[in-house]
Scaffold this motif. Structure first.
Motif, mmCIF file in Angstrom:
data_model
loop_
_atom_site.group_PDB
_atom_site.id
_atom_site.type_symbol
_atom_site.label_atom_id
_atom_site.label_comp_id
_atom_site.label_asym_id
_atom_site.label_seq_id
_atom_site.Cartn_x
_atom_site.Cartn_y
_atom_site.Cartn_z
ATOM 1 N N LEU A 216 4.438 -20.897 -17.896
ATOM 2 C CA LEU A 216 4.924 -20.273 -19.216
ATOM 3 C C LEU A 216 4.110 -18.918 -19.315
ATOM 4 O O LEU A 216 4.438 -18.005 -19.958
ATOM 5 C CB LEU A 216 5.040 -21.216 -20.240
ATOM 6 N N LEU A 217 2.851 -19.298 -19.023
ATOM 7 C CA LEU A 217 1.790 -18.373 -19.474
ATOM 8 C C LEU A 217 1.737 -17.174 -18.478
ATOM 9 O O LEU A 217 1.383 -15.915 -18.985
ATOM 10 C CB LEU A 217 0.424 -18.746 -19.756
ATOM 11 N N TYR A 218 1.779 -17.747 -17.084
ATOM 12 C CA TYR A 218 1.578 -16.333 -16.081
ATOM 13 C C TYR A 218 2.920 -16.337 -15.404
ATOM 14 O O TYR A 218 3.275 -17.346 -14.405
ATOM 15 C CB TYR A 218 0.634 -16.848 -15.203
ATOM 16 N N PRO A 219 3.835 -15.524 -16.002
ATOM 17 C CA PRO A 219 5.301 -15.449 -15.207
ATOM 18 C C PRO A 219 5.308 -14.926 -13.914
ATOM 19 O O PRO A 219 6.340 -14.886 -13.278
ATOM 20 C CB PRO A 219 5.745 -14.204 -16.284
ATOM 21 N N ALA A 220 4.305 -14.173 -13.218
ATOM 22 C CA ALA A 220 4.312 -13.763 -12.134
ATOM 23 C C ALA A 220 2.931 -13.681 -11.578
ATOM 24 O O ALA A 220 2.027 -13.785 -12.172
ATOM 25 C CB ALA A 220 4.916 -12.342 -11.799
ATOM 26 N N VAL A 221 2.976 -14.198 -10.096
ATOM 27 C CA VAL A 221 1.501 -14.049 -9.361
ATOM 28 C C VAL A 221 1.433 -12.900 -8.594
ATOM 29 O O VAL A 221 2.629 -12.287 -8.238
ATOM 30 C CB VAL A 221 1.316 -15.256 -8.484
ATOM 31 N N ALA A 222 0.424 -12.340 -8.196
ATOM 32 C CA ALA A 222 0.202 -11.088 -7.109
ATOM 33 C C ALA A 222 0.541 -11.597 -5.628
ATOM 34 O O ALA A 222 0.312 -12.889 -5.404
ATOM 35 C CB ALA A 222 -1.208 -10.559 -7.246
ATOM 36 N N GLY A 223 0.896 -10.853 -5.094
ATOM 37 C CA GLY A 223 1.348 -11.048 -3.403
ATOM 38 C C GLY A 223 -0.039 -10.804 -2.667
ATOM 39 O O GLY A 223 -0.636 -9.943 -2.963
ATOM 40 N N PHE A 224 -0.351 -11.539 -1.778
ATOM 41 C CA PHE A 224 -1.299 -11.612 -0.927
ATOM 42 C C PHE A 224 -1.043 -10.986 0.398
ATOM 43 O O PHE A 224 -0.902 -11.411 1.279
ATOM 44 C CB PHE A 224 -2.120 -12.971 -0.710
ATOM 45 N N ASP A 225 -0.886 -9.514 0.327
ATOM 46 C CA ASP A 225 -0.111 -8.984 1.409
ATOM 47 C C ASP A 225 -1.180 -8.338 2.355
ATOM 48 O O ASP A 225 -2.230 -7.455 1.942
ATOM 49 C CB ASP A 225 0.595 -7.766 1.153
ATOM 50 N N GLN A 226 -1.293 -8.549 3.403
ATOM 51 C CA GLN A 226 -2.424 -8.162 4.342
ATOM 52 C C GLN A 226 -1.891 -7.012 5.177
ATOM 53 O O GLN A 226 -0.774 -7.005 5.953
ATOM 54 C CB GLN A 226 -2.955 -9.224 5.522
ATOM 55 N N PRO A 227 -2.333 -5.954 4.909
ATOM 56 C CA PRO A 227 -1.828 -4.427 5.633
ATOM 57 C C PRO A 227 -2.151 -4.488 7.107
ATOM 58 O O PRO A 227 -3.351 -5.022 7.631
ATOM 59 C CB PRO A 227 -2.381 -3.537 4.988
ATOM 60 N N LEU A 228 -1.159 -4.184 7.928
ATOM 61 C CA LEU A 228 -1.382 -3.863 9.328
ATOM 62 C C LEU A 228 -2.243 -2.598 9.613
ATOM 63 O O LEU A 228 -1.966 -1.571 8.910
ATOM 64 C CB LEU A 228 -0.330 -3.569 10.075
ATOM 65 N N ASN A 229 -3.103 -2.424 10.466
ATOM 66 C CA ASN A 229 -3.798 -1.415 11.030
ATOM 67 C C ASN A 229 -3.093 -0.585 11.857
ATOM 68 O O ASN A 229 -2.927 -0.742 13.002
ATOM 69 C CB ASN A 229 -5.199 -1.942 11.684
ATOM 70 N N ALA A 230 -2.408 0.304 11.331
ATOM 71 C CA ALA A 230 -1.505 1.265 12.070
ATOM 72 C C ALA A 230 -2.063 1.895 13.164
ATOM 73 O O ALA A 230 -1.314 2.015 14.154
ATOM 74 C CB ALA A 230 -0.611 2.246 10.949
ATOM 75 N N ALA A 231 -3.406 2.289 12.964
ATOM 76 C CA ALA A 231 -4.148 3.024 14.017
ATOM 77 C C ALA A 231 -4.321 2.250 15.279
ATOM 78 O O ALA A 231 -4.366 2.821 16.384
ATOM 79 C CB ALA A 231 -5.466 3.476 13.541
ATOM 80 N N ALA A 232 -4.221 0.859 15.187
ATOM 81 C CA ALA A 232 -4.524 0.112 16.205
ATOM 82 C C ALA A 232 -3.213 -0.379 16.902
ATOM 83 O O ALA A 232 -3.206 -1.174 17.940
ATOM 84 C CB ALA A 232 -5.131 -1.194 15.936
ATOM 85 N N VAL A 233 -2.097 0.032 16.492
ATOM 86 C CA VAL A 233 -0.834 -0.228 17.068
ATOM 87 C C VAL A 233 -0.055 0.850 17.897
ATOM 88 O O VAL A 233 0.265 2.091 17.186
ATOM 89 C CB VAL A 233 0.240 -0.554 15.895
ATOM 90 N N HIS A 234 0.061 0.801 19.093
ATOM 91 C CA HIS A 234 0.736 1.645 20.033
ATOM 92 C C HIS A 234 1.631 1.348 20.987
ATOM 93 O O HIS A 234 2.519 2.045 21.277
ATOM 94 C CB HIS A 234 -0.264 2.434 20.814
ATOM 95 N N THR A 235 1.909 -0.141 21.113
ATOM 96 C CA THR A 235 2.825 -0.554 21.800
ATOM 97 C C THR A 235 3.292 -2.197 21.062
ATOM 98 O O THR A 235 2.703 -2.274 20.177
ATOM 99 C CB THR A 235 2.005 -0.982 23.140
ATOM 100 N N VAL A 236 4.370 -2.519 21.627
ATOM 101 C CA VAL A 236 4.817 -3.741 20.940
ATOM 102 C C VAL A 236 3.593 -4.901 21.111
ATOM 103 O O VAL A 236 3.754 -5.803 20.142
ATOM 104 C CB VAL A 236 6.159 -4.162 21.841
ATOM 105 N N ASP A 237 2.864 -4.908 22.052
ATOM 106 C CA ASP A 237 2.057 -6.154 22.185
ATOM 107 C C ASP A 237 0.792 -5.650 21.163
ATOM 108 O O ASP A 237 0.165 -6.663 20.714
ATOM 109 C CB ASP A 237 1.257 -5.802 23.884
#
Length: 362
Positions: A216-237
């Motif tokens: 009742l006091l805390y209607p929503a919680v923050a998301g713990f989203d971990q960002p991907l390191n886009a600079a390290a992604v070049h292939t599907v692997d």
């Protein structure tokens, strides 16, 4: 973390955060299913003229219905004895034990009630020595009656919607329920099919008053989203490796920071084949979260079943005081010294915890 399970990605809905618990290899020689017992009042015979009441309605007087079946009146009712009719009642359903073998390969037990019965029975007998500070009732009858209150999951804001809309993951055999990011309960079953069948039963579990108010006091919680390191992604692997890294970091954070279930005392209740049903109590440390619960384990320690209930701060303090009193044979002076206070300070703490009725007034 719980032996035999790993942490999956969390999902949030308002103040509710559900963290799936996954098994790589389901347990196939133990299966769980729900048995609906209706809204009746369950009374379990514990032996030695002791009974455990699983649900207590607003009733003061037990009565019997006209057809001979036991019932309890709903609240206080004023009836004219000259008028026909009986008071509104709730049915009573008697059970022989909290855990009972129904046939050679089937065991019936009441979820969470094993744990709650263990907490309510904590030092229930009262002082083992007739110290002069304790009343005659405390020495002869102990902590009777002992009552604790809780909310059903149906009353917790957002939990119904969260259970309805959240995705069930492949291999999911359990869930950690967080309310306003406070760990409310953990539920684990042996097999993913069991979890699919028992997922809605979380609405029938017990949750503490503090957790109810958190939503009742805390209607929503923050998301713990971990960002991907886009600079390290070049292939599907590379993308797959980044996802593995992020999931590993989330699981580590959850297991080391958010997950706060710690068992101090475990009491085996029943053995069924290679499985052991037990209940556990926390260390009753007022500075930490305290969970009571019940579990089924295999000989190698793998948890096949687990259900927990988070005690409120007041409930943890009561358990802490009772445990310290028991360690020192209920001597006020010795207990006060172990707690770093004096007799007057301990008496004040007992009164604030609701145990003042046990003390003799000088």
């Amino acid at each position: 973390m719980i032996p035999g399970l790993r942490t999956g990605p969390a999902q949030t809905w308002g103040a509710v955060r559900l963290v799936p618990l996954l098994r790589d290899e389901p347990i196939t020689d133990l299966r769980l299913h729900a048995r609906l017992t209706g809204p009746d009042l369950s009374i379990v015979d514990l032996g030695r003229r002791a009974h455990y009441i699983a649900y207590v309605p607003h009733a003061f007087v037990a009565t019997w219905s006209t057809d001979g079946t036991p019932a309890a009146a709903y609240g206080t009712q004023l009836l004219d004895p000259r008028e026909p009719g009986l008071p509104r009642v709730a049915g009573l359903r008697f059970r022989r034990r909290l855990a009972r073998r129904e046939d050679r390969t089937r065991l019936r037990f009441l979820p969470l009630h094993l744990a709650l019965e263990g907490y309510l029975a904590l030092q229930f007998g009262g002082p083992p020595i007739a110290w002069q500070e304790w009343t005659h009732a405390a020495v002869t009858r102990g902590l009777s009656p002992r009552v604790e209150e809780a909310y059903r999951g149906e009353a917790v804001r957002g939990l119904d919607d969260a259970l309805r809309v959240f995705e069930v993951h492949p291999g999911q055999c359990g869930v950690a329920v967080y309310l306003a990011d406070a760990l409310a309960s953990v539920f684990v079953v042996p097999h993913p099919d069991d979890y699919l069948a028992l997922h809605p039963t979380l609405l029938h579990d017990f949750y503490g008053e503090l957790l109810y108010h958190y939503t009742l006091l805390y209607p929503a919680v923050a998301g713990f989203d971990q960002p991907l390191n886009a600079a390290a992604v070049h292939t599907v692997d590379d993308l797959r490796a980044e996802l593995t890294r992020v999931r590993g970091e989330w699981a580590a954070f959850h297991n080391e920071v958010m997950f706060t279930v710690h068992a101090s005392t475990t009491l085996p209740v029943y053995r069924l084949g290679r499985f052991t049903l037990a209940r556990f109590l926390p260390p009753f440390d007022p500075a930490t979260d305290n969970h009571i619960g019940e579990l089924i384990t295999t000989p190698d320690g793998t948890v096949a079943y687990l259900k927990t209930y988070r005690l409120s701060a007041a409930q943890a303090r009561r358990g802490h005081l009772l445990s310290r009193l028991s360690e020192h044979d209920w001597s006020l002076d010795a207990t006060a010294a172990s707690l770093g206070t004096d007799r007057a300070g301990l008496v004040l703490r007992l009164e604030r915890a609701g145990f003042g009725y046990l003390l003799r007034r000088s």
